[in-house]
Design an enzyme around this catalytic site. Structure first.
Site, short mmCIF file in Angstrom:
data_model
loop_
_atom_site.label_atom_id
_atom_site.label_comp_id
_atom_site.label_asym_id
_atom_site.label_seq_id
_atom_site.Cartn_x
_atom_site.Cartn_y
_atom_site.Cartn_z
N GLY A 125 0.81 -1.21 0.00
CA GLY A 125 0.00 0.00 0.00
C GLY A 125 0.84 1.26 0.00
O GLY A 125 1.21 1.78 1.05
N LEU A 126 1.16 1.73 -1.19
CA LEU A 126 1.95 2.95 -1.34
C LEU A 126 1.04 4.10 -1.81
O LEU A 126 1.01 5.16 -1.19
CB LEU A 126 3.06 2.70 -2.37
CG LEU A 126 3.91 3.89 -2.80
CD1 LEU A 126 4.79 4.36 -1.66
CD2 LEU A 126 4.81 3.50 -3.99
N GLY A 132 0.18 9.67 -5.93
CA GLY A 132 0.35 8.59 -6.91
C GLY A 132 1.78 8.59 -7.40
O GLY A 132 2.68 8.05 -6.74
N ILE A 158 -5.10 -0.71 -4.43
CA ILE A 158 -4.19 -1.74 -3.89
C ILE A 158 -4.58 -3.14 -4.38
O ILE A 158 -5.65 -3.66 -4.07
CB ILE A 158 -4.12 -1.66 -2.34
CG1 ILE A 158 -3.85 -0.21 -1.89
CG2 ILE A 158 -3.06 -2.64 -1.80
CD1 ILE A 158 -2.62 0.47 -2.51
N GLU A 365 2.80 0.67 -11.05
CA GLU A 365 4.19 0.65 -10.57
C GLU A 365 5.05 1.72 -11.23
O GLU A 365 6.22 1.51 -11.56
CB GLU A 365 4.81 -0.75 -10.72
CG GLU A 365 3.99 -1.77 -9.93
CD GLU A 365 4.75 -3.00 -9.54
OE1 GLU A 365 5.98 -2.94 -9.39
OE2 GLU A 365 4.10 -4.02 -9.36
N THR A 367 4.15 5.26 -13.86
CA THR A 367 3.69 5.47 -15.24
C THR A 367 4.90 5.53 -16.19
O THR A 367 6.06 5.65 -15.75
CB THR A 367 2.93 6.81 -15.34
OG1 THR A 367 3.85 7.86 -14.98
CG2 THR A 367 1.73 6.85 -14.41
N SER A 368 4.60 5.49 -17.48
CA SER A 368 5.69 5.59 -18.48
C SER A 368 6.44 6.90 -18.32
O SER A 368 7.66 6.96 -18.50
CB SER A 368 5.11 5.48 -19.89
OG SER A 368 4.66 4.17 -20.11
C1 LIG Z 1 -4.99 -1.61 -11.59
C2 LIG Z 1 -4.04 -0.88 -10.71
C3 LIG Z 1 -3.35 -1.57 -9.72
C4 LIG Z 1 -2.50 -0.89 -8.84
N1 LIG Z 1 -1.90 -1.57 -7.80
C5 LIG Z 1 -1.23 -0.87 -6.86
C6 LIG Z 1 -0.74 -1.52 -5.67
O1 LIG Z 1 -0.89 -2.74 -5.48
N2 LIG Z 1 -0.12 -0.75 -4.72
C7 LIG Z 1 0.06 0.59 -4.88
O2 LIG Z 1 0.61 1.23 -3.98
N3 LIG Z 1 -0.38 1.23 -6.01
C8 LIG Z 1 -1.01 0.55 -6.98
N4 LIG Z 1 -1.49 1.18 -8.11
C9 LIG Z 1 -1.29 2.62 -8.24
C10 LIG Z 1 -0.35 3.02 -9.37
O3 LIG Z 1 0.98 2.74 -9.03
C11 LIG Z 1 -0.60 4.52 -9.64
O4 LIG Z 1 -1.88 4.60 -10.26
C12 LIG Z 1 0.46 5.16 -10.50
O5 LIG Z 1 1.68 5.21 -9.84
C13 LIG Z 1 0.04 6.57 -10.98
O6 LIG Z 1 -0.44 7.34 -9.92
P1 LIG Z 1 -1.83 8.13 -10.11
O7 LIG Z 1 -2.83 7.12 -10.56
O8 LIG Z 1 -2.14 8.87 -8.88
O9 LIG Z 1 -1.58 9.11 -11.31
P2 LIG Z 1 -0.92 10.58 -11.23
O10 LIG Z 1 0.34 10.52 -10.46
O11 LIG Z 1 -1.96 11.55 -10.79
O12 LIG Z 1 -0.56 10.84 -12.75
C14 LIG Z 1 -1.46 11.38 -13.69
C15 LIG Z 1 -0.66 11.69 -14.96
O13 LIG Z 1 0.32 12.69 -14.70
C16 LIG Z 1 1.60 12.20 -15.05
N5 LIG Z 1 2.61 12.75 -14.15
C17 LIG Z 1 2.58 12.78 -12.79
N6 LIG Z 1 3.70 13.33 -12.31
C18 LIG Z 1 4.48 13.60 -13.38
C19 LIG Z 1 5.77 14.19 -13.53
N7 LIG Z 1 6.53 14.55 -12.51
N8 LIG Z 1 6.25 14.34 -14.79
C20 LIG Z 1 5.53 13.96 -15.86
N9 LIG Z 1 4.29 13.41 -15.77
C21 LIG Z 1 3.78 13.24 -14.55
C22 LIG Z 1 1.50 10.70 -14.95
O14 LIG Z 1 2.50 10.03 -15.69
C23 LIG Z 1 0.10 10.48 -15.50
O15 LIG Z 1 0.14 10.49 -16.89
C24 LIG Z 1 -2.31 0.50 -9.01
C25 LIG Z 1 -2.97 1.18 -10.03
C26 LIG Z 1 -3.85 0.52 -10.87
C27 LIG Z 1 -4.58 1.30 -11.93
#
Ligand SMILES: Cc1cc2nc3c(=O)[nH]c(=O)nc-3n(C[C@H](O)[C@H](O)[C@H](O)COP(=O)(O)OP(=O)(O)OC[C@H]3O[C@@H](n4cnc5c(N)ncnc54)[C@H](O)[C@@H]3O)c2cc1C
Length: 385
Positions: A125-126, A132, A158, A365, A367-368
């Site tokens: 749970g991160l 995010g 999570i 884990e 985003t790109s």
């Molecule tokens: C099906 C699923 C399973 C998951 N499982 C887990 C899990 O088990 N445990 C856990 O902890 N998390 C989990 N996650 C969370 C996942 O790791 C996050 O969704 C991810 O890291 C993106 O965070 P966010 O959704 O808040 O998007 P945001 O951080 O809000 O990003 C939105 C957009 O902004 C972009 N962005 C953000 N910051 C920057 C930057 N500095 N520079 C350029 N672009 C940026 C992102 O790339 C994205 O395009 C899961 C997510 C999904 C959808």
């Protein structure tokens, strides 16, 4: 397909899981996707085969296998059902990972044997509603009171939380510390009063993988559940994610390979203008591009796993593998639909599921965009002026 110089054990595990995936996982994949059902039966059988504990050392009840074997397992499962692939990957690299990485002897003895045997699952749970990509912006708090931490906060998205007996979370143990600091990794058993599951997400893809919101309200956890030193948990999580990125790369690779498998067969069966569509150069070009990119992605994923197995730094390579393989999976699934024409757009064929599942690999884990940040940071370190 090239053997990629697997050793006997790696080949054996690949063949075993490939066979298992075709017989036990693929037949129910579409139905579980539609109903958002958890792959209970497959997970039970994989646990019996020792797969959930495959990376855990034998002294804690596991098989002590290497990261490459593990990647191959995730790849082969995802080739037919990415939901099953990520369920296994999250259980191993995110559920077991932080305890294996930073647990003390007592904590390892306490939690790893059951997790390795698949008697229960762990989760990670991160992510939070407001944290995010900016995971260091964690708002969940764990305030020490005597021998306990009192946890309050919400986690978002999570994986495997509904089946987890323990969830390792990040929480701010020093709320006055600046962003990314004063954060600890704490193992919270899911039967702790004050913890409850929130909403189960209804998702675009990997619908048979469960994704939950977690709610902590005055949840009291023994200080003995702290992983590593207090206030250093963020590093534990970042290290765990490095390994996790290899498995998302492997999952993406499996999806891409599965999409090619389906497209190459369909192209030879479907006839238009009096001949199989595989005979049209436009279709052959798509298959060629898919196969070439998949081969490149496999090299990146296996290379990152091999570096990890060799005990060498692998962070940049894991991010490269995850970034590239994820984008390959999306392109390959899109081309597979194109090759299937209108039928590919329906649920009669599995390629639309591959297309929906692939997208997650570009988000979970890290985003790109975040992978590119990690890679660029490393590249620039190699060119210090
Ligand atoms: C099906 C699923 C399973 C998951 N499982 C887990 C899990 O088990 N445990 C856990 O902890 N998390 C989990 N996650 C969370 C996942 O790791 C996050 O969704 C991810 O890291 C993106 O965070 P966010 O959704 O808040 O998007 P945001 O951080 O809000 O990003 C939105 C957009 O902004 C972009 N962005 C953000 N910051 C920057 C930057 N500095 N520079 C350029 N672009 C940026 C992102 O790339 C994205 O395009 C899961 C997510 C999904 C959808």
């Amino acid at each position: 397909m090239l053997n990629f110089e697997l050793n006997d054990n790696q080949r054996m595990i690949r063949d075993m899981i490939r066979d298992f995936a075709i017989k036990e996982v693929e037949p129910v994949a579409a139905e579980l996707d539609e109903s958002m059902g958890f792959p209970e039966e497959a997970i039970k059988k994989l646990a019996q085969l020792g797969i959930l504990g495959m990376t855990v050392p034998p002294e804690y009840g596991g098989q002590g296998m290497d990261a490459l074997s593990y990647s191959i397992v995730v790849e082969e499962l995802s080739r037919v059902c990415a939901s099953t692939g990520i369920t296994v990957a999250a259980a191993i690299s995110l559920g077991i990972g932080p305890i294996l990485l930073n647990g003390n002897e007592e904590q390892k003895q306490k939690w790893l044997p059951d997790l390795a045997a698949g008697k229960s699952m762990g989760a990670f749970g991160l992510t939070e509603p407001g944290a995010g990509s900016d995971a260091g912006g964690c708002r969940t708090t764990a305030i020490r009171e005597g021998d306990e931490f009192v946890v309050n906060g919400t986690k978002q998205f999570i994986t495997n939380a509904g089946h987890a007996s323990v969830i390792t979370i990040t929480a701010k143990t020093d709320p006055s510390a600046r962003r990314g600091h004063g954060i600890s990794a704490i193992v919270v058993p899911t039967d702790t009063p004050g913890f409850k599951l929130g909403t189960k997400e209804n998702k675009l893809g990997i619908r048979a993988s469960e994704t939950y919101e977690l709610i902590y309200e005055d949840c009291r956890v023994p200080v003995a559940n702290l992983l590593g030193e207090q206030d250093t948990g963020f590093q534990t999580f970042m290290k765990t994610l490095e390994g996790g990125r290899i498995s998302i790369g492997a999952m993406a690779l499996g999806i891409a390979q599965g999409a090619l498998d389906k497209a190459a067969v369909y192209a030879q069966e479907r006839e238009q203008f009096g001949k199989p569509i595989a005979g049209f150069q436009a279709i052959g070009n798509m298959l060629a591009d898919m196969a070439t990119e998949i081969e490149a992605a496999r090299h990146l994923v296996y290379n990152a796993a091999r570096l990890k197995d060799a005990g060498r730094p692998f962070g940049k390579e894991a991010s490269m593998a995850k970034l590239y393989a994820s984008e390959v999976a999306s392109r390959a699934a899109s081309k597979a639909i194109q090759i299937h024409g209108g039928y590919g757009y329906t649920k009669e064929y599995p390629v639309e599921r591959y297309y929906r599942d692939a997208k997650l690999c570009e988000i979970g884990e890290g985003t790109s965009e975040v992978q590119r940040i990690v890679i660029a940071r490393q590249v620039l370190k190699e060119y210090v002026l």
